[in-house]
Design an enzyme around this catalytic site. Structure first.
Site, PDB file in Angstrom:
ATOM      1  N   ALA A 144       0.791  -1.240   0.000  1.00  0.00           N
ATOM      2  CA  ALA A 144       0.000   0.000   0.000  1.00  0.00           C
ATOM      3  C   ALA A 144       0.821   1.287   0.000  1.00  0.00           C
ATOM      4  CB  ALA A 144      -0.987   0.027   1.173  1.00  0.00           C
ATOM      5  N   ASP A 145       2.152   1.205  -0.007  1.00  0.00           N
ATOM      6  CA  ASP A 145       2.967   2.428  -0.100  1.00  0.00           C
ATOM      7  C   ASP A 145       4.304   2.105  -0.752  1.00  0.00           C
ATOM      8  OD1 ASP A 145       3.870   5.001   0.086  1.00  0.00           O
ATOM      9  OD2 ASP A 145       3.989   5.068   2.273  1.00  0.00           O
ATOM     10  N   ILE A 146       4.242   1.570  -1.949  1.00  0.00           N
ATOM     11  CA  ILE A 146       5.460   1.165  -2.664  1.00  0.00           C
ATOM     12  C   ILE A 146       6.088   2.391  -3.304  1.00  0.00           C
ATOM     13  CG2 ILE A 146       6.383  -0.253  -4.533  1.00  0.00           C
ATOM     14  CD1 ILE A 146       3.858  -2.050  -4.061  1.00  0.00           C
ATOM     15  N   ASN A 181      10.738   3.885   0.433  1.00  0.00           N
ATOM     16  CA  ASN A 181      10.470   2.771   1.337  1.00  0.00           C
ATOM     17  C   ASN A 181      11.283   1.536   0.967  1.00  0.00           C
ATOM     18  OD1 ASN A 181       8.604   4.141   2.994  1.00  0.00           O
ATOM     19  ND2 ASN A 181       6.976   3.811   1.493  1.00  0.00           N
ATOM     20  N   TYR A 224       3.485  13.230   0.108  1.00  0.00           N
ATOM     21  CA  TYR A 224       2.148  12.809   0.524  1.00  0.00           C
ATOM     22  C   TYR A 224       1.230  14.032   0.500  1.00  0.00           C
ATOM     23  CZ  TYR A 224       4.334   8.488   2.172  1.00  0.00           C
ATOM     24  OH  TYR A 224       5.024   7.306   2.241  1.00  0.00           O
TER      25      TYR A 224
END
Length: 580
Positions: free
Chosen positions: A435-437, A441, A466
């Site tokens: 959900a946050d590739i 990260n 973001y």
């Protein structure tokens, strides 16, 4: 713009080998056709009438997928073209332009990326020859299809030109787009046969030359081949044929907590937390790597393993996880000022990475409880690991003349992308939706080993990436990495992660650029549904950009899975290191 298809088939007597080329049920459904399969070539013969259907390609399809297989050695060559690059960029595909039709049923996707609004024509030429015998069987197929770009663009079929009253020519019942085989001269047949034979001989010589070249001793090639062999053989990782290509999970990325509220179908977060729980007093923070408003990512120390101080479950023991007994660790910690919701999301997101070890995933080996003070997450120490985004930008820095000081090569960037796909395939096999590739990260070592991290504190450590677009509780989301269906409020699934992976590969190929930098976050959904996508980076190979385009298909079902992406990128990397 008229849709047309011209098919020329030259058949000389031969004991034929079976060849099938068709659209499968997913493609026929997308085109509104009743057939479960729509054949262009069946059992080595052209199907009458199959090329007369206009098959208008709508704005919400990112391309067209053909399925094919052969029971003998058929040599193919293909090319495609856009009639108007201001409306549609040049088509591309991941497979080679010249090769052998696969024996097993497989498919290839031709990406048709929109560049503007309007209608363009997609032209596709495919030449196929059966070369088993001295006589040649050749199929020469040329297809033209209208491609619509833009939600409100409609296909209009122009009226046929007026007939000349003095023209007494009898019209061809097959239409202007079909050629009558009976009118084809034997001279032309012979010319095509001879030309196909010569082409085959040249290609065979070329392939033989390159095969010898690829087998010369070369360290980079050996590394690539070894990596590919390992990739194909690991039963617990990405062994061919073991992964469900349509693994999907329920969960809505726009619910409260973008990453944490995606449903994990494995063990509960509570049981995972308990299995790796450590006492907060055993952790000390040493060197700060990145600091945000409420959290910190740093190098730290974990006290010696003590059964009286550390509660462990069946997954984490002294033998299975020696890092728990070591001194050097990586730590993400809440440093104060966090709400109860922030702490809940912090722990829930990290719990998804309590997994079996994997070379491309930074798994969690310890989590402290919020009941014993501010929580922290413990990861294995990576001796020379840095955040991937920071590394890419560092290597992109230039001198006064604009020349990169430490440039990364294209094969290196492709290798980084392949490892990212491999790590995400491991997560998909474990039914974990990240959900946050993004490159922010991931960690990378000096040997270019990529490790995906859990995304905890992402919005705190990289606030500029973001945005709040009216989500619940004003949550800030990675809008420009999100799939169109997730931006529209739909569930965040494995297919949504594939979209984000495509954006991350674009980051890698641009060495840290921000995607859609000039586009307003609030306009992203409309921008994407109109068919607009990121441009091809200057140094990005066509094969990699084609793969990105497939990841950005508007329909989740049209996107490749991580198993396919992993194999494709590793094989392309092996090919690059072979030819360089």
């Amino acid at each position: 713009m008229a849709a047309s298809a011209i098919v020329l088939c030259v058949l000389l007597r031969i004991v034929g080998g079976t060849l099938d080329i068709y659209l499968d049920k997913n493609e026929t459904k997308a085109f509104g056709m009743s057939e479960s399969r729509f054949y262009y070539v069946r059992n080595g013969d052209l199907v009458d009438g199959s090329f007369r259907n206009p098959h208008v390609i709508p704005y919400d399809k990112s391309g067209i997928r053909f399925t094919w297989n052969a029971q003998s050695s058929w040599l193919y060559s293909m090319r495609f073209q856009s009639s108007d690059e201001s409306v549609m960029r040049q088509p591309s595909t991941l497979i080679n332009a010249i090769g052998i039709v696969p024996r097993n049923v497989s498919s290839f996707f031709i990406s048709l990326p929109c560049a503007g609004t309007g209608e363009a024509t997609f032209r596709f030429a495919l030449n196929i020859s059966d070369l088993r015998y001295s006589s040649v069987r050749a199929l020469i197929v040329s297809i033209q299809r209208p491609r619509l770009c833009g939600r409100n663009v409609k296909h209009v079929t122009p009226a046929p030109p007026p007939k000349d009253p003095n023209d007494n020519t009898v019209s061809n019942k097959g239409g202007d787009d079909s050629l009558d085989e009976e009118k084809t001269s034997w001279t032309f047949k012979l010319t095509v046969a001879v030309a196909s034979t010569i082409l085959a001989i040249v290609i065979i010589i070329f392939i033989g030359f390159q095969y010898r070249k690829c087998n010369e001793p070369k360290l980079s090639e050996a590394q690539a081949r070894a990596e590919l062999i390992t990739l194909r053989s690991l039963p617990g990782d990405v062994a061919l044929g073991t992964m469900n290509p349509k693994t999907t999970l329920n969960g809505n990325c726009n619910d409260s907590g973008y990453a944490s509220r995606v449903v994990d179908s494995g063990r509960s977060a509570a049981s995972k937390l308990k299995s790796v729980q450590v006492d907060r007093r055993r952790i000390s923070l040493e060197v700060t790597v990145k600091e945000g408003t409420i959290g910190i990512f740093c190098l730290g120390k974990l006290g010696h393993f003590d059964p009286d101080m550390v509660s462990v479950g069946s997954r984490v023991t002294r033998e299975k996880s020696p890092h728990l007994g070591g001194e050097d660790v990586l730590v993400k910690a809440i440093k104060g000022g966090a709400s109860d919701r922030d702490i809940h999301q912090f722990l829930a997101t990290a719990s998804k990475f309590v997994l079996d070890p994997h070379r491309n995933v930074l798994t969690v080996i310890g989590i402290t409880s919020a009941m014993t003070g501010l929580p922290a997450i413990v990861y294995p120490f990576v001796s020379d690991g840095v955040i991937l985004k920071e590394m890419l930008r560092k290597h992109k820095k230039t001198n006064a003349s604009g020349i990169p000081l430490q440039p990364l090569s294209v094969p290196q960037l492709v290798y980084i992308s392949a490892q990212l796909a491999r790590g995400l395939n491991h997560l998909a096999r474990n039914r974990v939706v990240h959900a946050d590739i993004a490159t922010r990260n991931c960690l990378i070592t000096g040997q270019l080993q990529v490790m995906i991290t859990d995304g905890v504190l992402g919005s705190d450590l990289y606030p500029d990436e973001y945005d709040s677009i009216g989500g619940p509780n004003g949550e800030r989301l990675p809008v420009k990495w999100m799939a169109a269906e997730t931006l529209a409020g739909g569930p965040c699934r494995t297919e949504s992660n594939v979209w984000s992976f495509g954006v991350s590969v674009w980051e890698i190929m641009t060495q840290g650029d921000v995607p859609y930098e000039k586009e307003s976050p609030g306009n992203m959904l409309a921008y994407l549904t109109e068919g607009q996508r990121l441009d091809q980076p200057p140094s990005c190979p066509n094969q990699v950009f084609s793969l990105m385009g497939q990841c950005w298909a508007l329909s989740p079902e049209d996107r490749p899975n991580f198993h396919q992406l992993t194999i494709s990128l590793h094989e392309f990397y092996a090919a690059l290191t072979c030819f360089i």
